[in-house]
Design an enzyme around this catalytic site. Structure first.
Site, PDB file in Angstrom:
ATOM      1  N   HIS A   3     108.332  16.947 113.965  1.00  0.00           N
ATOM      2  CA  HIS A   3     109.240  16.067 113.233  1.00  0.00           C
ATOM      3  C   HIS A   3     110.376  16.921 112.692  1.00  0.00           C
ATOM      4  O   HIS A   3     110.130  17.962 112.091  1.00  0.00           O
ATOM      5  CB  HIS A   3     108.573  15.439 112.003  1.00  0.00           C
ATOM      6  CG  HIS A   3     107.429  14.536 112.322  1.00  0.00           C
ATOM      7  ND1 HIS A   3     107.433  13.209 112.002  1.00  0.00           N
ATOM      8  CD2 HIS A   3     106.257  14.760 112.928  1.00  0.00           C
ATOM      9  CE1 HIS A   3     106.293  12.656 112.396  1.00  0.00           C
ATOM     10  NE2 HIS A   3     105.565  13.586 112.959  1.00  0.00           N
ATOM     11  N   LYS A 108      85.672  18.254 119.232  1.00  0.00           N
ATOM     12  CA  LYS A 108      85.304  17.249 118.228  1.00  0.00           C
ATOM     13  C   LYS A 108      84.406  16.182 118.854  1.00  0.00           C
ATOM     14  O   LYS A 108      83.347  15.856 118.329  1.00  0.00           O
ATOM     15  CB  LYS A 108      86.578  16.616 117.664  1.00  0.00           C
ATOM     16  CG  LYS A 108      86.368  15.446 116.717  1.00  0.00           C
ATOM     17  CD  LYS A 108      87.703  14.936 116.173  1.00  0.00           C
ATOM     18  CE  LYS A 108      87.516  13.685 115.328  1.00  0.00           C
ATOM     19  NZ  LYS A 108      88.784  13.234 114.714  1.00  0.00           N
ATOM     20  N   THR A 205      98.473  11.839 124.371  1.00  0.00           N
ATOM     21  CA  THR A 205      97.894  12.887 123.548  1.00  0.00           C
ATOM     22  C   THR A 205      96.417  12.524 123.332  1.00  0.00           C
ATOM     23  O   THR A 205      95.952  11.505 123.836  1.00  0.00           O
ATOM     24  CB  THR A 205      98.688  13.050 122.229  1.00  0.00           C
ATOM     25  OG1 THR A 205      98.237  14.229 121.572  1.00  0.00           O
ATOM     26  CG2 THR A 205      98.521  11.858 121.302  1.00  0.00           C
ATOM     27  N   VAL A 265     110.821  18.553 119.526  1.00  0.00           N
ATOM     28  CA  VAL A 265     110.839  19.505 118.404  1.00  0.00           C
ATOM     29  C   VAL A 265     109.842  20.642 118.638  1.00  0.00           C
ATOM     30  O   VAL A 265     110.107  21.797 118.332  1.00  0.00           O
ATOM     31  CB  VAL A 265     110.509  18.794 117.065  1.00  0.00           C
ATOM     32  CG1 VAL A 265     110.487  19.785 115.911  1.00  0.00           C
ATOM     33  CG2 VAL A 265     111.535  17.710 116.788  1.00  0.00           C
ATOM     34  N   GLY A 268     110.973  22.143 122.592  1.00  0.00           N
ATOM     35  CA  GLY A 268     112.380  22.337 122.917  1.00  0.00           C
ATOM     36  C   GLY A 268     112.754  21.755 124.275  1.00  0.00           C
ATOM     37  O   GLY A 268     113.868  21.924 124.756  1.00  0.00           O
ATOM     38  N   LYS A 297     119.382   5.002 116.002  1.00  0.00           N
ATOM     39  CA  LYS A 297     120.288   5.664 116.942  1.00  0.00           C
ATOM     40  C   LYS A 297     121.121   4.697 117.805  1.00  0.00           C
ATOM     41  O   LYS A 297     121.463   5.002 118.941  1.00  0.00           O
ATOM     42  CB  LYS A 297     119.507   6.637 117.823  1.00  0.00           C
ATOM     43  CG  LYS A 297     118.925   7.803 117.002  1.00  0.00           C
ATOM     44  CD  LYS A 297     118.188   8.799 117.845  1.00  0.00           C
ATOM     45  CE  LYS A 297     118.906  10.125 117.919  1.00  0.00           C
ATOM     46  NZ  LYS A 297     118.099  11.185 118.563  1.00  0.00           N
TER      47      LYS A 297
HETATM   48  C1  LIG Z   1      90.787   8.200 117.840  1.00  0.00           C
HETATM   49  O1  LIG Z   1      90.423   7.740 119.112  1.00  0.00           O
HETATM   50  C2  LIG Z   1      89.333   8.352 119.734  1.00  0.00           C
HETATM   51  C3  LIG Z   1      89.154   7.766 121.116  1.00  0.00           C
HETATM   52  O2  LIG Z   1      89.153   6.360 121.131  1.00  0.00           O
HETATM   53  C4  LIG Z   1      88.107   8.267 118.854  1.00  0.00           C
HETATM   54  O3  LIG Z   1      86.990   8.863 119.443  1.00  0.00           O
HETATM   55  C5  LIG Z   1      88.425   8.929 117.526  1.00  0.00           C
HETATM   56  O4  LIG Z   1      87.336   8.900 116.661  1.00  0.00           O
HETATM   57  C6  LIG Z   1      89.616   8.251 116.894  1.00  0.00           C
HETATM   58  N1  LIG Z   1      89.936   8.760 115.574  1.00  0.00           N
HETATM   59  C7  LIG Z   1      90.419   9.961 115.281  1.00  0.00           C
HETATM   60  C8  LIG Z   1      90.669  10.186 113.854  1.00  0.00           C
HETATM   61  O5  LIG Z   1      90.634  10.825 116.092  1.00  0.00           O
END
Ligand SMILES: *[C@@H]1O[C@H](CO)[C@@H](O)[C@H](O)[C@H]1NC(C)=O
Ligand SMILES: *[C@@H]1O[C@H](CO)[C@@H](O)[C@H](O)[C@H]1NC(C)=O
Length: 343
Positions: A3, A108, A205, A265, A268, A297
Site C-alpha cells: 500500500h 498454516k 493469493t 508497490v 515494482g 482515478k
Molecule cells: C481464508 O481462507 C482459507 C481458504 O478458504 C481458510 O482456510 C482460512 O482459514 C481463511 N482465513 C484466514 C484468516 O486465512
C-alpha cells in the site's frame, strides 16, 4: 500486499504495517489472518521512519495478534523455488511476489506452522518445532539451503522486540467492539479477484481478500460488520499473470499505465491495464455486498477521446449471467468470444 500511503506530502510504502499506524490517535492491530515476516516488519518500520515523522512512536500504537502465523526466511526461499518449478514444468508461473506468503499459508493449513504466540513463549519449544518445519521443507526441496542456526539466532532477537506488541487478538477485538464506542476501520489486502476462494484461481493469493476475511482474519462476529466499501478504479489493472478480458495491450493500456503510474508497490512490476470491467465489479458486489463504491482515478481517463466499459462476457453468442469460475480455457484468452463494450 503493498500500500502506498501519502500523508502531509510524504509517501510511505507499507506491506505489513496497517495504514492507520500513521494516525497518532489510532491503535493499529495486525490480526491473525496476516502472515508476518519479522525481518520484513522491522525493516519496513525503519525504512518508513526515515521518510517522515509519521511513524514516530509506532511501537506504542501497534498491536499484533498472538495467533498470527510467521513467515520464515525458508518460506521465502521455497516461494522462489516453487515459482521456478512451475515455470519449468508447466511453462507458466503464478507471478507471486516471492515473499513466502503461499508457503507460509501452506504450513498454516498443514497445521505445522508456527505462530507469534509460539515465538514469544518458551524458546526451546519453539526451536524444536522450527527445526521440524525447516526439516520438512528441506526433505521436500533438496536444493533448498536453510541456515537453521542463523535464522534461529535472528528470531531470538526479534522475539524480544516483538513481545511488547503481542496481544490476545480475539480478546483485543472483543473489547474494541464491545467497550466504549469507537470507530473501527478494517483494512484488507489485495483485491476481491485475488481471493483464494472467489478470485481467478490459481492466479490468486493464499488468503481471504473478500469481506468474510473481516470475520476469519480478526475474529469479528458477522453481526458487527457495518458498511462495506468497494474501492474500484475507473479502469482495470492486474499485476502478474492471469485472465484479463478487457486488457488493452497497446497505446491505450500504456497511457493508463503511465498516467496512472501503475506499478506494484511490492514488486515494482508494471501493472497490466485495460477498460473498467463491470462484470468483475458486479461479481465482487455479489460476494461482498458493498454499501457504497468509491470510484477512484477517474481523472486518469481525462485525455481519452473515448472511454469503453466491459459489460458482458459472451460465449457462442450467449451472454454469461455472471463471472465464470473455470478459468483454464480463459487463461488462453479464447474463452470469451467477445466482450460487449459500451461507450
Ligand atoms: C481464508 O481462507 C482459507 C481458504 O478458504 C481458510 O482456510 C482460512 O482459514 C481463511 N482465513 C484466514 C484468516 O486465512
Ligand atoms: C488494444 O488491444 C486490445 C487487446 O489487448 C484490443 O482488443 C483492442 O482492440 C486494441 N485497441 C486498439 C485501438 O488497437
Amino acid at each position: 500486499a503493498g500500500h502506498t500511503v501519502v500523508v502531509d506530502s510524504v509517501e510511505y510504502d507499507f506491506h505489513l504495517l496497517p495504514s492507520g499506524v500513521l494516525n497518532k490517535k489510532a491503535i493499529s492491530f495486525i490480526g491473525n489472518g496476516v502472515v508476518i515476516h519479522l525481518p520484513g516488519l522491522f525493516e519496513e518500520a525503519e525504512k518508513n521512519s526515515q521518510k517522515g515523522s509519521g511513524l514516530q512512536g509506532w511501537e506504542e500504537r501497534l498491536k499484533i495478534s498472538d495467533r498470527a502465523h510467521i513467515v520464515f526466511n525458508f518460506h521465502q526461499a521455497v516461494d522462489g523455488i516453487q515459482e521456478q518449478l512451475r515455470q519449468q514444468q508447466a511453462g507458466k508461473n503464478l507471478g507471486t511476489t516471492k515473499k513466502g506468503i503461499g508457503p507460509a499459508y501452506s504450513s498454516k493449513a498443514a497445521r505445522n506452522g508456527l505462530r507469534v504466540c509460539d515465538l514469544v513463549s518458551d524458546f526451546s519449544v519453539f526451536e524444536e518445532k522450527f527445526r521440524v518445519l525447516a526439516g520438512h521443507f528441506q526433505t521436500t526441496y533438496p536444493n533448498l539451503n536453510i541456515d537453521i542456526d542463523a535464522e534461529l539466532e535472528q528470531l531470538k532477537g526479534y522475539a524480544e522486540r516483538l513481545r511488547p506488541l503481542v496481544t490476545d487478538g480475539v480478546y483485543f477485538m472483543h473489547k474494541a467492539l464491545n467497550g466504549p464506542s469507537k470507530k473501527i476501520l478494517v483494512e484488507g489486502a489485495n483485491a476481491a479477484l485475488l481471493d483464494i476462494d472467489f478470485g481467478t484461481y490459481p492466479f490468486v493469493t493464499s488468503s481471504n481478500c473478500t469481506v468474510g476475511g473481516v470475520c476469519t482474519g480478526l475474529g469479528v462476529p458477522p453481526s458487527h460488520v457495518g458498511r462495506v466499501y468497494g474501492v474500484v478504479k475507473a479502469y482495470t489493472t492486474r499485476v502478474g499473470v492471469g485472465a484479463f478480458p478487457t486488457e488493452q495491450d497497446n497505446d491505450t493500456g500504456d497511457l493508463l499505465q503511465s498516467r496512472g503510474r501503475e506499478f506494484g508497490v511490492t514488486t515494482g512490476r508494471r501493472r497490466r491495464c485495460g477498460w473498467l470491467d463491470l462484470v468483475l465489479v458486479r461479481y465482487a458486489h455479489m460476494v461482498n455486498g458493498f454499501s457504497a463504491i468509491a470510484l477512484t482515478k477517474l481523472d486518469i481517463l481525462d485525455t481519452l477521446p473515448e472511454i469503453k466499459i466491459g459489460i458482458t462476457y459472451t460465449v457462442d453468442g450467449k451472454p454469461l449471467p455472471s463471472f465464470p469460475g473455470k478459468l483454464t480455457i480463459c487463461y488462453t484468452f479464447s474463452y470469451f468470444s467477445h466482450i460487449t463494450m459500451q461507450q
